[in-house]
Design a protein around this motif. Structure first.
Motif, PDB file in Angstrom:
ATOM      1  N   GLU A 151       0.836  -1.209   0.000  1.00  0.00           N
ATOM      2  CA  GLU A 151       0.000   0.000   0.000  1.00  0.00           C
ATOM      3  C   GLU A 151       0.871   1.258   0.000  1.00  0.00           C
ATOM      4  O   GLU A 151       0.613   2.213  -0.747  1.00  0.00           O
ATOM      5  CB  GLU A 151      -0.924  -0.011   1.208  1.00  0.00           C
ATOM      6  N   LEU A 152       1.922   1.259   0.833  1.00  0.00           N
ATOM      7  CA  LEU A 152       2.808   2.420   0.904  1.00  0.00           C
ATOM      8  C   LEU A 152       3.621   2.579  -0.376  1.00  0.00           C
ATOM      9  O   LEU A 152       3.842   3.705  -0.844  1.00  0.00           O
ATOM     10  CB  LEU A 152       3.730   2.284   2.119  1.00  0.00           C
ATOM     11  N   PHE A 153       4.066   1.454  -0.954  1.00  0.00           N
ATOM     12  CA  PHE A 153       4.793   1.522  -2.223  1.00  0.00           C
ATOM     13  C   PHE A 153       3.901   2.121  -3.304  1.00  0.00           C
ATOM     14  O   PHE A 153       4.327   2.991  -4.077  1.00  0.00           O
ATOM     15  CB  PHE A 153       5.267   0.123  -2.623  1.00  0.00           C
ATOM     16  N   ASP A 159      11.824   2.957  -3.754  1.00  0.00           N
ATOM     17  CA  ASP A 159      12.198   2.789  -5.160  1.00  0.00           C
ATOM     18  C   ASP A 159      11.958   1.365  -5.647  1.00  0.00           C
ATOM     19  O   ASP A 159      11.781   1.137  -6.847  1.00  0.00           O
ATOM     20  CB  ASP A 159      13.684   3.120  -5.341  1.00  0.00           C
ATOM     21  N   ALA A 160      11.973   0.406  -4.721  1.00  0.00           N
ATOM     22  CA  ALA A 160      11.807  -0.998  -5.083  1.00  0.00           C
ATOM     23  C   ALA A 160      11.194  -1.738  -3.907  1.00  0.00           C
ATOM     24  O   ALA A 160      11.179  -1.244  -2.774  1.00  0.00           O
ATOM     25  CB  ALA A 160      13.156  -1.621  -5.449  1.00  0.00           C
ATOM     26  N   ILE A 161      10.675  -2.931  -4.178  1.00  0.00           N
ATOM     27  CA  ILE A 161      10.062  -3.751  -3.133  1.00  0.00           C
ATOM     28  C   ILE A 161      10.411  -5.203  -3.380  1.00  0.00           C
ATOM     29  O   ILE A 161      10.463  -5.657  -4.538  1.00  0.00           O
ATOM     30  CB  ILE A 161       8.529  -3.542  -3.085  1.00  0.00           C
ATOM     31  N   THR A 167       2.382 -11.202  -5.378  1.00  0.00           N
ATOM     32  CA  THR A 167       2.317  -9.765  -5.118  1.00  0.00           C
ATOM     33  C   THR A 167       3.103  -8.983  -6.157  1.00  0.00           C
ATOM     34  O   THR A 167       2.634  -7.946  -6.651  1.00  0.00           O
ATOM     35  CB  THR A 167       2.852  -9.460  -3.706  1.00  0.00           C
ATOM     36  N   ALA A 168       4.300  -9.462  -6.503  1.00  0.00           N
ATOM     37  CA  ALA A 168       5.110  -8.770  -7.503  1.00  0.00           C
ATOM     38  C   ALA A 168       4.408  -8.744  -8.854  1.00  0.00           C
ATOM     39  O   ALA A 168       4.421  -7.726  -9.566  1.00  0.00           O
ATOM     40  CB  ALA A 168       6.473  -9.441  -7.628  1.00  0.00           C
ATOM     41  N   THR A 169       3.757  -9.854  -9.217  1.00  0.00           N
ATOM     42  CA  THR A 169       3.038  -9.920 -10.493  1.00  0.00           C
ATOM     43  C   THR A 169       1.819  -9.002 -10.462  1.00  0.00           C
ATOM     44  O   THR A 169       1.477  -8.377 -11.479  1.00  0.00           O
ATOM     45  CB  THR A 169       2.630 -11.370 -10.805  1.00  0.00           C
ATOM     46  N   GLU A 172       3.078  -5.528 -11.036  1.00  0.00           N
ATOM     47  CA  GLU A 172       3.432  -5.349 -12.445  1.00  0.00           C
ATOM     48  C   GLU A 172       2.175  -5.193 -13.296  1.00  0.00           C
ATOM     49  O   GLU A 172       2.118  -4.329 -14.182  1.00  0.00           O
ATOM     50  CB  GLU A 172       4.277  -6.528 -12.917  1.00  0.00           C
ATOM     51  N   ALA A 173       1.162  -6.000 -13.025  1.00  0.00           N
ATOM     52  CA  ALA A 173      -0.082  -5.927 -13.788  1.00  0.00           C
ATOM     53  C   ALA A 173      -0.798  -4.595 -13.573  1.00  0.00           C
ATOM     54  O   ALA A 173      -1.484  -4.100 -14.468  1.00  0.00           O
ATOM     55  CB  ALA A 173      -1.001  -7.083 -13.409  1.00  0.00           C
ATOM     56  N   SER A 174      -0.623  -4.014 -12.395  1.00  0.00           N
ATOM     57  CA  SER A 174      -1.282  -2.739 -12.090  1.00  0.00           C
ATOM     58  C   SER A 174      -0.598  -1.559 -12.761  1.00  0.00           C
ATOM     59  O   SER A 174      -1.164  -0.458 -12.811  1.00  0.00           O
ATOM     60  CB  SER A 174      -1.303  -2.510 -10.579  1.00  0.00           C
ATOM     61  N   GLY A 175       0.618  -1.772 -13.257  1.00  0.00           N
ATOM     62  CA  GLY A 175       1.374  -0.689 -13.862  1.00  0.00           C
ATOM     63  C   GLY A 175       2.210   0.092 -12.872  1.00  0.00           C
ATOM     64  O   GLY A 175       2.918   1.028 -13.256  1.00  0.00           O
ATOM     65  N   ALA A 176       2.176  -0.307 -11.598  1.00  0.00           N
ATOM     66  CA  ALA A 176       2.918   0.427 -10.570  1.00  0.00           C
ATOM     67  C   ALA A 176       4.396   0.066 -10.556  1.00  0.00           C
ATOM     68  O   ALA A 176       5.224   0.852 -10.080  1.00  0.00           O
ATOM     69  CB  ALA A 176       2.307   0.153  -9.194  1.00  0.00           C
ATOM     70  N   ALA A 177       4.744  -1.118 -11.052  1.00  0.00           N
ATOM     71  CA  ALA A 177       6.123  -1.581 -10.952  1.00  0.00           C
ATOM     72  C   ALA A 177       6.419  -2.587 -12.050  1.00  0.00           C
ATOM     73  O   ALA A 177       5.512  -3.036 -12.753  1.00  0.00           O
ATOM     74  CB  ALA A 177       6.365  -2.214  -9.578  1.00  0.00           C
TER      75      ALA A 177
END
Length: 302
Positions: A151-153, A159-161, A167-169, A172-177
């Motif tokens: 949530e905070l990221f 800069d990274a998580i 969660t990482a996928t 990525e799918a959300s466009g946030a990372a």
């Protein structure tokens, strides 16, 4: 039918072989009635072992390692994960290059969830040191839950998580990372999630654990060939609120890796993980494989 109770540190996709063995009746075929609960907070597994509510626990190898040599004697009987299914995702729009290297994290703020255990930070820090990168040159935000740090990221912190593959996928799918490092690809062999019990109960549980390990082994060999509808039924039942396509993608990545290759712990990989823990100060001295595991349950699967 003999009963065997499990207390787990989470309800995780990386535990899929156990869920598959239960759904397909593999434990039942060995004469076992296996029940499992996930603890929140995860430290409840230790309470459950102590009280006898659970016969065995499922969680990180680092836990028996930290208690090695103490009055809380724990014996590892097999592993469920042969690798560490995590990833590093960087914020979209960051200056991370396509040929990302761990040294690119120097000077950055990296969120490392820790409320569920120390492995996301400690193993990543170990990989950094192996790559000649001092973790002290990176500002880590630790000791908070995955949900809170995600949530905070998403709100702009860091800069990274470091996150599990699901969660990482999702990020990525959300466009946030975007995912730039997968521990499955570049982290080597690492005995991550293991089953362990109170050492004083090994003799009492020996027959049941032997059959249980056989069921897990059968399930691991079944994962690559099982019908997708069978897996989908597990995914839908256990994570109905999640995007099923993302779950399938994370499951595919795990199935194509070595994460479910064997129930037998690789001794050299255990020693490497213990060395990383010792460097991080989590253990006074790196415990040997023999001091952690009852290898008799794993010997037939080497």
């Amino acid at each position: 039918m003999d009963k065997l109770s499990i207390s787990a540190t989470a309800n995780g996709l990386n535990y899929l072989p156990e869920y598959l063995a239960d759904q397909e009746g593999l434990f039942h075929d060995t004469g076992l009635d296996v029940t499992a609960v996930a603890c929140d907070p995860w430290t409840g597994v230790l309470d459950d072992l102590e009280s006898g509510r659970a016969d065995i626990a499922l969680g990180g190898l680092w836990v028996p390692a930290m208690y090695a040599g103490s009055e809380r004697e724990l014996s590892v009987v097999c592993q469920l994960n042969h690798q560490f299914p995590m990833a590093i995702a960087v914020r979209n729009g960051s200056d991370a290059s396509a040929d990302f290297a761990l040294e690119d994290l120097l000077g950055k703020v990296v969120l490392a969830p820790g409320a569920g255990g120390s492995a996301p930070y400690e193993f990543t820090a170990g990989l950094l040191r192996e790559a000649g990168v001092d973790p002290a040159g990176i500002r880590f935000v630790r000791d908070l839950s995955t949900a809170m740090l995600v949530e905070l990221f998403s709100a702009g912190l860091g800069d990274a998580i470091i996150a599990d593959l699901v969660t990482a996928t999702e990020l990525e799918a959300s466009g946030a990372a975007r995912i730039v490092f997968r521990h499955l690809d570049d982290g080597g062999i690492m005995p991550n999630s293991v089953y362990y019990c109170r050492t004083e109960r090994v003799a009492e549980l020996r027959d049941r654990i032997t059959r249980f390990v056989a069921g897990i082994d059968t399930a691991m060999r079944l994962v690559p060939t099982v019908d997708q509808h069978t897996v989908d039924a597990i995914l839908k039942r256990r994570w109905p609120e999640k995007d099923q396509g993302i779950l399938r993608e994370a499951q595919r990545q795990m199935a194509e890796s070595a994460v479910w290759d064997t129930v037998a712990i690789d001794e050299s990989a255990s020693d490497r993980w213990m060395h990383i823990l010792a460097e991080g100060g989590l253990v006074r001295t790196a415990p040997s494989y023999d001091s952690l595991a009852d290898d008799s349950f794993m010997a037939d699967y080497r």
